[in-house]
Design a protein around this motif. Structure first.
Motif, mmCIF file in Angstrom:
data_model
loop_
_atom_site.group_PDB
_atom_site.id
_atom_site.type_symbol
_atom_site.label_atom_id
_atom_site.label_comp_id
_atom_site.label_asym_id
_atom_site.label_seq_id
_atom_site.Cartn_x
_atom_site.Cartn_y
_atom_site.Cartn_z
ATOM 1 N N ALA A 142 0.835 -1.204 0.000
ATOM 2 C CA ALA A 142 0.000 0.000 0.000
ATOM 3 C C ALA A 142 0.872 1.257 0.000
ATOM 4 O O ALA A 142 0.601 2.229 -0.711
ATOM 5 C CB ALA A 142 -0.907 -0.011 1.231
ATOM 6 N N LEU A 143 1.951 1.225 0.785
ATOM 7 C CA LEU A 143 2.868 2.374 0.854
ATOM 8 C C LEU A 143 3.515 2.623 -0.511
ATOM 9 O O LEU A 143 3.560 3.759 -0.994
ATOM 10 C CB LEU A 143 3.955 2.112 1.907
ATOM 11 C CG LEU A 143 5.055 3.177 1.989
ATOM 12 C CD1 LEU A 143 4.576 4.388 2.778
ATOM 13 C CD2 LEU A 143 6.326 2.616 2.603
ATOM 14 N N ALA A 174 1.065 4.077 -2.953
ATOM 15 C CA ALA A 174 0.701 5.463 -2.657
ATOM 16 C C ALA A 174 1.763 6.435 -3.163
ATOM 17 O O ALA A 174 1.468 7.613 -3.384
ATOM 18 C CB ALA A 174 0.515 5.629 -1.154
ATOM 19 N N HIS A 175 2.999 5.948 -3.347
ATOM 20 C CA HIS A 175 4.073 6.851 -3.780
ATOM 21 C C HIS A 175 4.650 6.446 -5.132
ATOM 22 O O HIS A 175 5.823 6.734 -5.428
ATOM 23 C CB HIS A 175 5.159 6.918 -2.705
ATOM 24 C CG HIS A 175 4.627 7.427 -1.391
ATOM 25 N ND1 HIS A 175 4.249 8.736 -1.212
ATOM 26 C CD2 HIS A 175 4.343 6.786 -0.237
ATOM 27 C CE1 HIS A 175 3.780 8.885 0.020
ATOM 28 N NE2 HIS A 175 3.817 7.717 0.627
ATOM 29 N N ASP A 176 3.818 5.794 -5.942
ATOM 30 C CA ASP A 176 4.201 5.436 -7.317
ATOM 31 C C ASP A 176 5.494 4.626 -7.388
ATOM 32 O O ASP A 176 6.318 4.826 -8.288
ATOM 33 C CB ASP A 176 4.348 6.702 -8.182
ATOM 34 C CG ASP A 176 3.037 7.456 -8.279
ATOM 35 O OD1 ASP A 176 1.983 6.788 -8.275
ATOM 36 O OD2 ASP A 176 3.070 8.699 -8.340
#
Lengths: 250, 249
Positions: B226-227, B230-232
């Motif tokens: 998920a992390l 979220a930051h491509d």
């Protein structure tokens, strides 16, 4: 992969026998000797043929000792020589004097021919001197010699960076051309040359951006405006002897 | 243990007004290897330029006890080595030897000591054989290793690499990994190559929109899908960071 292939900048590379007594001389002695030969040739009166013969003999001696072949000299000299000789070719027609013949409506004078021959000799000696420096001395060594001979440091720095990045920019040009051809760009007349202009401006912008990045990389390693000198040069007795042998006879 | 990097509320806006760093808090201890991850435009390169004093932002930044400022630029450049993404930007001298000597000579070392440093640094990256070659004659992998040698010769306490594995074939990438793994310096590796980061660094920092968004053990961060999303960021298909770490250990 950026940069040029081994053949693309062959005109600037060392030729002949890299272990020859000429190649091994301190670059300063070669630079001074061959510049001296050129100066003698250009400052001599137009018809002083023995002086030209002396210069030519020195150059021939250097070429033989360095095993630089006439084919190599011609291959490199032809980049410059025809241009200068083309400009000089008008002299026999414009110089006034004793008319010895004519080409179409234009008269050829004896004085004009004599001046042309002098200019041609000076040009050939100057060009071959430059070719022999290039063929017996690597470009970095020429730069080091210039620096030690107190050439302006900014000039040497610009020459150094130009040499280094000529390969990188040439690589970019090659890739751009390939990319244009890959998309079926084959200009047939001048009106289709527009994309070449766009490519040139893109190249300029890229070169400018690269210049900024290079400066950052230099500053990151402590550059404050003066180039440090790393590789020492040694001027020995043999170098002085070579300088005297080459520069005195003409 | 000396604190190598200590940044608090580090901010920097480019002259056009773009806020590249919006309050970076980061502490890196001596000897750590930290991967700086993040999408394009996250501020990674801007942060890297601050560490060496090439950019001076607002907020607090200390490197090895030196407070970054206009008066300490020379100290920062001596202590922090930057390896830029494109080796052609970094290698500007006519020969490899002169390029590697450039930094040490700028530090004021004598020619003899500089040449000793050149030999040592080229040895550390396995490139002694190319010392007298011109940079344009080298392969991309060789150029990258020589670029690293140019800063190693300055014996920096912190080595910062920008996208070190970009444009390398698998073999050159593997060799570079071995070279970096053998170094005994604090490392900060700015990269998109998450597998490379997982192999080299025990810790990772995710930077996005000019802020540190996550900071922790590299394998744990990379296992957080998920992390990353979220930051491509994206792991290579089938890559398991936890297993890679165990294999590296």
């Amino acid at each position: 992969m950026s940069g040029l292939g081994p053949h693309d900048l062959a005109l600037a590379s060392v030729a002949g026998d890299p272990g020859s007594p000429i190649h091994r001389r301190d670059p300063r002695s070669k630079l001074l000797a061959l510049v001296a030969v050129t100066l003698v040739a250009v400052s001599t009166p137009a018809t002083a043929w023995p002086v030209y013969a002396g210069c030519a003999a020195v150059l021939a001696g250097v070429a033989v000792a360095a095993r630089v072949t006439p084919a190599t000299i011609w291959h490199r000299a032809r980049v410059v020589l025809p241009l200068v000789l083309f400009a000089a070719a008008f002299i026999p027609f414009v110089r006034e004097g004793h008319v010895v013949g004519s080409v179409g409506p234009f008269d050829v004078t004896a004085e004009g021919l004599e001046t042309f021959a002098g200019v041609a000799a000076k040009t050939a000696i100057g060009t071959v001197s430059a070719v022999l420096i290039g063929a017996t001395t690597s470009f970095p060594d020429v730069l080091r010699a210039l620096e030690r001979l107190r050439a302006p440091r900014l000039f040497v720095l610009i020459a150094m960076l130009t040499y280094r990045y000529a390969f990188v920019v040439a690589g970019e040009v090659r890739r751009m051309r390939t990319a244009m051809r890959a998309r079926a760009y084959r200009p047939r007349h001048a009106l289709q040359a527009g994309p070449v202009g766009h490519a040139a401006s893109a190249l300029f912008l890229r070169a400018h951006a690269r210049g900024e990045r290079i400066y950052l990389a230099m500053a990151a390693r402590g550059f404050t405006g003066t180039m440090p000198q790393a590789v020492p040069l040694r001027l020995g007795a043999a170098d002085v002897l070579f300088l005297a042998a080459a520069a005195v006879p003409p | 243990m000396t604190c190598t990097i200590h940044a608090r509320g580090l901010r920097y806006a480019y002259p056009g007004g773009h806020l590249a760093l919006a309050g970076v808090d980061l502490t890196v201890q001596h000897g750590e290897r930290v991967a700086v991850l993040g999408p394009n435009g996250a501020g990674k390169t801007t942060l890297m330029l601050h560490l060496n004093g090439l950019l001076l932002g607002d907020g607090e930044l200390r490197i090895g006890g030196v407070v970054a400022g206009p008066d300490t630029v020379a100290d920062l450049r001596a202590g922090v080595g930057l390896v830029f993404q494109d080796p052609d930007d970094q290698l500007f001298m006519p020969t490899v030897r002169e390029d590697v000597a450039f930094g040490p000579l700028n530090l004021g070392l004598g020619a003899q000591e500089a040449m000793r440093r050149v030999d040592e640094a080229l040895g550390a990256v396995g490139m002694r054989a190319v010392a007298d070659r011109a940079p344009h004659e080298l392969s991309m992998g060789q150029r990258r290793r020589v670029a690293i040698a140019t800063v190693l010769a300055m014996r920096p306490q912190l080595l910062v690499l920008d996208e070190p594995s970009a444009n390398l074939d698998p073999r050159a990438r593997r060799e570079l990994l071995a070279v970096l793994d053998a170094l005994d310096t604090t490392l900060l590796v700015v990269t998109h190559d998450l597998a490379f980061a997982a192999r080299l660094c025990e810790r990772a920092v995710v930077l996005d929109a000019g802020r540190v968004m996550a900071d922790g053990p590299c394998d744990e961060l990379l296992a957080d899908a998920a992390l990353l999303a979220a930051h491509d960021l994206e792991l290579p298909e089938g890559f398991d960071p936890l297993r890679a770490r165990r294999a590296a250990a």
